[in-house]
Scaffold this motif. Sequence first.
Motif, PDB file in Angstrom:
ATOM      1  N   UNK A  61       0.846  -1.191   0.000  1.00 40.50           N
ATOM      2  CA  UNK A  61       0.000   0.000   0.000  1.00 40.50           C
ATOM      3  C   UNK A  61       0.881   1.241   0.000  1.00 40.50           C
ATOM      4  N   UNK A  62       0.659   2.112  -1.005  1.00 38.79           N
ATOM      5  CA  UNK A  62       1.341   3.412  -1.087  1.00 38.79           C
ATOM      6  C   UNK A  62       0.309   4.446  -1.523  1.00 38.79           C
ATOM      7  N   UNK A  63       0.047   5.419  -0.706  1.00 39.64           N
ATOM      8  CA  UNK A  63      -0.985   6.415  -1.004  1.00 39.64           C
ATOM      9  C   UNK A  63      -0.498   7.806  -0.637  1.00 39.64           C
ATOM     10  N   UNK A  64      -1.228   8.808  -1.142  1.00 42.22           N
ATOM     11  CA  UNK A  64      -0.835  10.191  -0.866  1.00 42.22           C
ATOM     12  C   UNK A  64      -2.072  11.063  -0.822  1.00 42.22           C
ATOM     13  N   UNK A  65      -1.916  12.210  -0.182  1.00 40.08           N
ATOM     14  CA  UNK A  65      -2.926  13.262  -0.180  1.00 40.08           C
ATOM     15  C   UNK A  65      -2.180  14.558  -0.411  1.00 40.08           C
ATOM     16  N   UNK A  66      -2.213  15.060  -1.649  1.00 43.70           N
ATOM     17  CA  UNK A  66      -1.406  16.223  -2.001  1.00 43.70           C
ATOM     18  C   UNK A  66      -1.867  17.476  -1.267  1.00 43.70           C
ATOM     19  N   UNK A  67      -3.175  17.598  -1.012  1.00 43.29           N
ATOM     20  CA  UNK A  67      -3.656  18.785  -0.319  1.00 43.29           C
ATOM     21  C   UNK A  67      -3.093  18.869   1.095  1.00 43.29           C
ATOM     22  N   UNK A  68      -2.988  17.723   1.752  1.00 43.27           N
ATOM     23  CA  UNK A  68      -2.442  17.708   3.114  1.00 43.27           C
ATOM     24  C   UNK A  68      -0.934  17.502   3.129  1.00 43.27           C
ATOM     25  N   UNK A  69      -0.325  17.359   1.939  1.00 43.44           N
ATOM     26  CA  UNK A  69       1.119  17.127   1.829  1.00 43.44           C
ATOM     27  C   UNK A  69       1.532  15.884   2.616  1.00 43.44           C
ATOM     28  N   UNK A  70       0.747  14.818   2.452  1.00 46.69           N
ATOM     29  CA  UNK A  70       1.005  13.582   3.195  1.00 46.69           C
ATOM     30  C   UNK A  70       1.240  12.413   2.231  1.00 46.69           C
ATOM     31  N   UNK A  71       2.163  11.541   2.581  1.00 47.97           N
ATOM     32  CA  UNK A  71       2.311  10.249   1.924  1.00 47.97           C
ATOM     33  C   UNK A  71       2.330   9.188   3.017  1.00 47.97           C
ATOM     34  N   UNK A  72       1.773   8.041   2.743  1.00 51.06           N
ATOM     35  CA  UNK A  72       1.790   6.962   3.717  1.00 51.06           C
ATOM     36  C   UNK A  72       1.809   5.620   3.006  1.00 51.06           C
ATOM     37  N   UNK A  73       2.169   4.609   3.740  1.00 54.04           N
ATOM     38  CA  UNK A  73       2.229   3.285   3.144  1.00 54.04           C
ATOM     39  C   UNK A  73       2.355   2.213   4.206  1.00 54.04           C
ATOM     40  N   UNK A  74       2.274   0.968   3.772  1.00 54.15           N
ATOM     41  CA  UNK A  74       2.435  -0.183   4.650  1.00 54.15           C
ATOM     42  C   UNK A  74       3.572  -1.040   4.099  1.00 54.15           C
ATOM     43  N   UNK A  75       4.575  -1.275   4.930  1.00 60.84           N
ATOM     44  CA  UNK A  75       5.749  -2.035   4.513  1.00 60.84           C
ATOM     45  C   UNK A  75       5.726  -3.404   5.185  1.00 60.84           C
ATOM     46  N   UNK A  76       5.807  -4.450   4.408  1.00 61.18           N
ATOM     47  CA  UNK A  76       5.755  -5.799   4.960  1.00 61.18           C
ATOM     48  C   UNK A  76       7.095  -6.162   5.581  1.00 61.18           C
ATOM     49  N   UNK A  77       7.114  -6.346   6.912  1.00 62.59           N
ATOM     50  CA  UNK A  77       8.335  -6.747   7.599  1.00 62.59           C
ATOM     51  C   UNK A  77       8.351  -8.247   7.832  1.00 62.59           C
ATOM     52  N   UNK A  78       9.071  -8.670   8.884  1.00 60.94           N
ATOM     53  CA  UNK A  78       9.184 -10.100   9.168  1.00 60.94           C
ATOM     54  C   UNK A  78       7.944 -10.645   9.866  1.00 60.94           C
ATOM     55  N   UNK A  79       7.124  -9.756  10.436  1.00 56.10           N
ATOM     56  CA  UNK A  79       5.942 -10.213  11.154  1.00 56.10           C
ATOM     57  C   UNK A  79       4.725 -10.325  10.251  1.00 56.10           C
TER      58      UNK A  79
END
Length: 461
Positions: free
Chosen positions: A28-46
């Motif tokens: 998951x990689x998403x953004x909100x340009x109006x709020x100047x935000x980027x976020x995502x979910x990175x799959x780790x070992x868990x």
Amino acid sequence: MKTIEALAPDQASLSSASKLTKQSNWPRLEKNEQLALIWGECQGSGSNPYRVVVDTGDHGYKCTCPSRKFPCKHTLALMWIAATAPASFTAAGSTPEWVNDWLGRRRKITSQPAAPALGAGGKSIGEAARDDENAAVEDAAAIERREAAQRKRAEDTRSSVSAALDELDQWISDQLRLGLAGFVDNSSDRCRRIAARLVDMKATALAGRIDEIPSRLMGLRSEERPDAAIRELGKLVLLAKAWRSTPDDAELRRLVSTSESREQVLANPEAIQVESVWEVLGEKIETRRDGLVSHSTWLLDLKSAAPQFALLLDYFPASAGRRSNAFTPGDRFDARLVFYPARQPLRALVVERKGDVSSGQWPDFGFDAVDPLAAHVAHQDTAPWLTDSPVMLPPGAILLDDRGDAWWQSADDPHGIALPIADTVSPTLLGLDLAATAALWSGSRLHLLAAQSGFGRLDLS
């Protein structure tokens, strides 16, 4: 990219981040340009991915991983992808709840804008009063939401830790079923795997302790390791049972998941405060497998009639190199300490240091007790999950056995008690009459800290 390099805590974090920039690592990689935000979910070992959010305006960030590096490699990787492959982010119609929670908390701590100057555009007293009332209502609502969010996070953490302890029980049962010989031989890999699971499930402190089991076993003779493994696993079982019975207990929460902050300890009315003259007995510095260095400094209360100890404990990243210690073995100072609440309070913070004190002999502790490990036994009675206990040993000497291993031998003791020493001992100490010896007893080995002799104080740590 220069900004990312400037934010990175070290080169190793940058290297690790570069390996996480593959699209396959980020479901998951998403953004909100109006709020100047980027976020995502990175799959780790868990099983659960780490959630990362970055404010591209001021480079604020948040990641749910347990790393002590800030920003962590996941945060750096997310920023890296945004700089090199911005098309990877999908424009989101709305922000997830966990991003909103972070954004709400973050805005509350930012500085408030300056009040407008009075003038033609100023408000009347009535308007200002109404605004104050509205603000008060909004603040109360905000406080209620924040407290509700805190309660929910605490409940989520408790559920996750409880599930982690269930997995730990199953893991211990598996080790016993498969045989302790195999566990001792493969303890490094086996402990590493369950420790990683416990970190994912928020039992971070317990994971660090399990990570140290292999090194504790390897410090013993091969024939002693199976019994030591039973003791180590048994202590974990007792700790897990104690946590389940009282999960809100501060000491148990500290040993299983997270510790209180300095501010929380200072504000706790149950935290014991002791003002006295303290001597630095010694220090113990260990590099842990999670990349942190634990720095333990042991103190002796010189005004107490019976031996009383305090432990100053600090953690810092190994990549930061060794820190200069504020204390040197043998230092004496007048200070007020506050102890973390516990069944046997040992860990402490220096609240106020009032000045140095000249060196001299230790107080006469009497040493009437027949058993020099009576203090250790008392600690085990109240908190059987503890590992090392500080002890003050009566007059004795250090000798070698036929195998060349060092032992502390009590003087004038009809029982002839002798305790094995874990560390290498300088030949100059062998056979020397020691009036008193301070050490840590692990249940199977002594780790010497300091001693008093006819030649004065000896630093043994």
